[in-house]
Each structure stands twice: as C-alpha cells, then as structure tokens.
Design an enzyme around this catalytic site. Structure first.
Site, PDB file in Angstrom:
ATOM      1  N   THR A   1       0.855  -1.184   0.000  1.00 30.23           N
ATOM      2  CA  THR A   1       0.000   0.000   0.000  1.00 30.23           C
ATOM      3  C   THR A   1       0.893   1.237   0.000  1.00 30.23           C
ATOM      4  O   THR A   1       1.979   1.206   0.566  1.00 30.23           O
ATOM      5  CB  THR A   1      -0.870  -0.015   1.279  1.00 30.23           C
ATOM      6  OG1 THR A   1      -1.823  -1.049   1.135  1.00 30.23           O
ATOM      7  CG2 THR A   1      -1.575   1.298   1.537  1.00 30.23           C
TER       8      THR A   1
ATOM      9  N   VAL B   1     -13.550  -3.784   1.933  1.00 30.80           N
ATOM     10  CA  VAL B   1     -12.882  -2.483   1.974  1.00 30.80           C
ATOM     11  C   VAL B   1     -12.006  -2.449   3.225  1.00 30.80           C
ATOM     12  O   VAL B   1     -12.450  -2.825   4.314  1.00 30.80           O
ATOM     13  CB  VAL B   1     -13.908  -1.331   2.007  1.00 30.80           C
ATOM     14  CG1 VAL B   1     -13.197   0.015   2.154  1.00 30.80           C
ATOM     15  CG2 VAL B   1     -14.759  -1.330   0.735  1.00 30.80           C
ATOM     16  N   GLY B   2     -10.764  -2.003   3.057  1.00 25.63           N
ATOM     17  CA  GLY B   2      -9.841  -1.930   4.187  1.00 25.63           C
ATOM     18  C   GLY B   2      -9.846  -0.553   4.835  1.00 25.63           C
ATOM     19  O   GLY B   2     -10.777   0.242   4.660  1.00 25.63           O
ATOM     20  N   ASP B   3      -8.793  -0.290   5.569  1.00 24.06           N
ATOM     21  CA  ASP B   3      -8.713   0.969   6.326  1.00 24.06           C
ATOM     22  C   ASP B   3      -8.301   2.171   5.487  1.00 24.06           C
ATOM     23  O   ASP B   3      -8.622   3.309   5.834  1.00 24.06           O
ATOM     24  CB  ASP B   3      -7.683   0.811   7.456  1.00 24.06           C
ATOM     25  CG  ASP B   3      -6.291   0.481   6.901  1.00 24.06           C
ATOM     26  OD1 ASP B   3      -6.195  -0.398   6.014  1.00 24.06           O
ATOM     27  OD2 ASP B   3      -5.317   1.105   7.331  1.00 24.06           O
TER      28      ASP B   3
HETATM   29  N1  ASP Z   1      -4.107  -1.545   4.885  1.00 22.87           N
HETATM   30  C1  ASP Z   1      -4.362  -2.105   3.584  1.00 22.87           C
HETATM   31  C2  ASP Z   1      -5.710  -2.784   3.622  1.00 22.87           C
HETATM   32  O1  ASP Z   1      -6.024  -3.430   4.610  1.00 22.87           O
HETATM   33  C3  ASP Z   1      -3.336  -3.093   3.154  1.00 22.87           C
HETATM   34  C4  ASP Z   1      -1.898  -2.670   3.309  1.00 22.87           C
HETATM   35  O2  ASP Z   1      -1.606  -1.683   3.945  1.00 22.87           O
HETATM   36  O3  ASP Z   1      -1.025  -3.329   2.744  1.00 22.87           O
HETATM   37  O4  ASP Z   1      -6.403  -2.731   2.648  1.00 22.87           O
END
Ligand code: ASP
Length: 330
Positions: free
Chosen positions: A196, A225-227
């Site tokens: 990310t 959906v992530g953070d």
């Molecule tokens: N935080 C991101 C998610 O959970 C993934 C990542 O940071 O690699 O979508």
C-alpha cells in the site's frame, strides 16, 4: 473602551502571530507499505522500490519547495507510486479472490478537514486523483463501486482496461494465497498485506495533508474495503497531525488508528512519536493486527513506527535531504 490605536496595534500583533505560526519548513514523508519480509526481497526488487520511492519524494517535494500546497504534494507523490507498478496501488494492485483488482484511496486536507475517498474501483488508474476529485468536485466524502466509476467518467478520467493492472507477480501471489487457503483453516490465516502507498506532508504555510492508496489484501473477498479509504482509520489529517497507515486493515479500522494518533496528541498532550508508537506497537498488536504508519505534525516532526519486519518508506527532511529506508537500519 479601546482606542482606535489600541485596536490597530492588537490587529497587527494578531496578524504577526498568525504569520509566524503559518511559516513552516516543508516536509514530505511517503510509504510503500509495511509487511516487508527480508528474505523475500531480491536486489532487483529493492532497487525498483528505492527508485520508485525516490521519484515520489522528488516529485512531491518539488511542489512543496516551490511554495505549493501539501494536498498537491500528497496527490502527486501517491500518483507517482500508483503509476510505478512497484507497489500494491494503482498499476501494481493485488488481486482479490475472484482475480480482479479493487482499489481504494483517500486524501484529507488538515487545514480545512475536507476529505475525499473512493473504494472498490476497478478501472481507475489513479484512485488518489479520484479521491481528490471527490473532495473538490462533489459534496460527498466517499464514493464506492459503480457510483465512483461513473463519477470518474464525469470528471474526465478515462477507464483503464483490466490488463493495465495485470502483473505476473501479483497473479502468482494470488495463486499462492489460494493454495494456502486450500491447505489451511481460512480463519487462522494471516492475510498477506504489503505495498500500500501513502504520503503525509507539511507545506510552507503550515498546512498538513495525508493520503493513502491501495489494492487492499491479496485474495480479499469481493466487496471488502480496508482501512486506507476510511477517514480516521487509515488516513487522517487535521491542523496539527497527519497520518497514513499500512497493515492489516481490519484492525486499523477497529482501532480508528489514524484519528487515534491525532486525538492522543490533542487530548492527552502526547508527542507525535508517543502517540504513533502507542497505536502501532500497542493498540493494534493487542487486537491481533500488525502494520505501520507514517505521521507528521505541525512542527515538522515525523514518526514512522511499524511492527512488521520492514516498511518501505522515505522522507525529505527540513534540510531538503531525501532518505529511504526499508528495515530498521536502512
Ligand atoms: N491496509 C491495507 C488494507 O487493509 C493493506 C496494506 O496496507 O497493505 O487494505
């Protein structure tokens, strides 16, 4: 009753104080994801990542150096990383369980608390620019899926075909994750998350901004959906603190991680380093998650804690010098 001279003097004094408070030395910090594992990084991969981080810093910092806005620096730095294909964002996004790319991004302007976010887009080359368009050209904060895609067309973003996002490396990562899923109990899996991208910046007028862009987690369920696009979880900025997170998103959402860091500074008087460390090294691991953040405050202090082996990161310091690091030492 104050005399007109007294009032004029007070006005001048206030203006002076505001002008001093606004002047700042620009700083830019970027990340290319936590969850980096030393034995998985080949020298070629390390070169690719370092070059991509350096270019993002160079392009983003040029804006700050010319007196531009932190919001512009963040957009450009993240857009550069999305285009590079070196990270799990934009062109290099991971595949979900169904073999599709679903991208999420958010951006926030600390000075005004305005924010824009998109989630679950499939055909947008630069989700960070779409998030920026939501901030500037819509009355909303977040658009998802088809609605976000239609909005992208309406602001002139041409759709990208699926092959734009295809990379053999990401495809093989999905095959590996599917294999592990078949072999192991799905509930006990630690989903692979890395790559990310994010940026936080302080501009010469003292304004902070934060942004994050991601393909999410390899083998994620359709619609997950992530953070990263959730304001307050993976992305947050106010007048004294800006944060972009990376890691196991479910835990960053549950901890409202990015906002918690800024709130600890606001309500407890924590320093940036104390606040960021507490959330990343204590709150998130206690819940069972892992990851890292990049954070910056209005004084130009930066913090980049992570509790994985490494985190791709880079920053331009107050002297204008660029630094890039992956593990603790370098
Ligand atoms: N935080 C991101 C998610 O959970 C993934 C990542 O940071 O690699 O979508």
């Amino acid at each position: 009753m104050k005399s007109p001279w007294h009032r004029a003097f007070l006005a001048l004094a206030c203006w002076g104080a505001a002008a001093v408070a606004q002047a700042a030395t620009p700083i830019l910090v970027v990340h290319g994801g936590a969850g980096v594992i030393a034995r998985e990084i080949t020298p070629e991969r390390e070169r690719e990542v370092r070059a991509a981080l350096a270019l993002a810093l160079q392009k983003g910092y040029a804006i700050l150096k010319a007196g531009g806005a932190s919001l512009d620096a963040v957009s450009v730095a993240i857009g550069t990383m999305e285009d590079s294909g070196a990270f799990n964002a934009g062109r290099g996004a991971v595949f979900n369980h169904d073999g599709r790319n679903e991208l999420d991004a958010a951006i926030m302007d600390g000075a005004t608390l305005r924010a824009g976010a998109v989630a679950n887009v499939h055909t947008v080359k630069n989700p960070i620019l779409l998030a920026r368009a939501v901030l500037e050209r819509s009355p909303h904060v977040m658009l998802v899926g088809e609605g976000a895609e239609i909005f992208a067309r309406s602001v002139g973003m041409a759709p990208a075909e699926a092959k734009y996002f295809y990379s053999e490396r990401r495809w093989q990562e999905l095959q590996q994750a599917l294999k592990e899923e078949r072999e192991k109990d799905a509930a006990s899996r630690n989903p692979p998350h890395h790559g990310t991208v994010g940026a936080v910046a302080l501009d010469a007028r003292g304004r902070l901004a934060a942004g994050t862009s991601t393909g999410g987690i390899t083998n994620k369920r359709y619609g997950r959906v992530g953070d990263s696009p959730i304001i307050g979880a993976g992305t947050y900025a106010d007048s004294r603190c800006a944060v972009s997170a990376t890691g196991w998103g479910e835990y960053f959402i549950r901890a409202t991680a990015a906002r918690d860091i800024c709130a600890r500074m606001e309500y407890r008087g924590d320093t940036l380093a104390e606040a960021a460390r507490a959330v990343v090294m204590d709150v998130i691991p206690r819940l069972g998650g892992d990851g890292g953040v990049i954070a910056i405050d209005d004084k130009g202090d930066i913090a980049t804690p992570y509790d994985t082996q490494g985190m791709f990161r880079g920053w331009v310091d107050a002297g204008g010098n660029a630094h890039i690091a992956i593990f603790a030492q370098k």
